[in-house]
Scaffold this active site. Structure first.
Site: not given
Ligand code: F6R
Length: 244
Positions: A67, A136, A138, A143
């Protein structure tokens, strides 16, 4: 789903890197895809260490971004996933630039970058996908508010919860991105092997939901229950609610 529980973040990073590097050693032209965020930083560092110790080479690998934020000013570049992945991984190993497939950060170019990504994904099926998980549920930026298990690469509106979790990285609240381009759930499910990494107490509720619940678009990570080759690597804190 295979669940590997380790003691702490350091062990998680070592375990994930070892499994990924073993796969690359078995298939030297592996196509990888990476999430960003705080969770995989240690894994990237361990992979870099494997490379500097000549235990793996990335010369023939390819890498997709999972992403990318749509940032509203070039001065915010250091917050991009491109910057993150270059800083933490690409600039430290021997992957070739032509084999790195990212996204244009300019929201005006979203349609073009999505079309290009779809073409590249069709030509280069992902062997190894490294995911984190949002509190959440995702994955990527799929989302809960508008998750569709058949989605492909698309422009996604970031949830308030996600934006709040990113606020600490930005000087001004207005700079926190509202949109991101993300691979969709259908793209994620096409990867041959998926590693999902989770560390810390703040991920305990999401991990417990993932491992105990049924598929539900309000909890995007539950789509992974459809996949037959997912390994979840969790530390004790992230597994703490699942164990109870
Ligand atoms: C970002 C992504 C998100 C993160 C998620 C956890 O490229 O794919 O889904 O993996 O927000 O983020 P952290 O590791 O910072 O808790």
């Amino acid at each position: 789903m295979e669940v590997i529980k380790v003691k702490n973040y350091e062990q998680l990073s070592k375990k994930a890197a070892k499994l990924i590097c073993d796969m690359i050693n078995n298939k030297k032209d592996s196509v990888m895809c990476f999430a960003t965020g705080s969770t995989p930083v240690g894994t990237f560092q361990e992979m870099v260490d494997c490379y500097t110790q000549k235990r793996v080479t990335f010369k023939n690998t390819k890498a997709f971004f999972l992403d990318e934020y749509c940032l509203n000013h070039p001065r915010l570049f250091e917050h991009s996933n491109k910057y993150f992945l270059e800083y933490n991984f690409f600039n430290k190993v021997n992957i070739e630039e032509k084999n790195i497939f990212g996204f244009d950060q300019n929201i005006q170019n979203a349609d073009k970058t999505i079309a290009q990504m779809n073409e590249r994904l069709a030509e280069n099926p992902i062997d190894i996908l490294i995911l984190g998980i949002g509190e959440n549920g995702h994955i990527g930026y799929n989302e809960p508010e508008d998750c569709d298990f058949s989605s492909t690469c698309h422009l996604a509106k970031l949830s308030i919860k996600t934006r709040l979790s990113q606020r600490k990285y930005f000087y001004d609240a207005d700079e926190v991105p509202k949109y991101a381009i993300t691979l969709g759930i259908a793209d994620i499910l096409k990867a041959k092997k998926i590693f999902l990494l989770a560390s810390g107490l703040n991920k305990a509720s999401a991990i417990s939901k993932l491992l105990q619940e049924e598929q539900n678009t309000c909890f995007p990570a539950s789509a992974l229950l459809q996949h037959d080759n997912v390994t979840i690597i969790v530390d004790e804190a992230a597994a703490s609610l699942y164990d109870k």
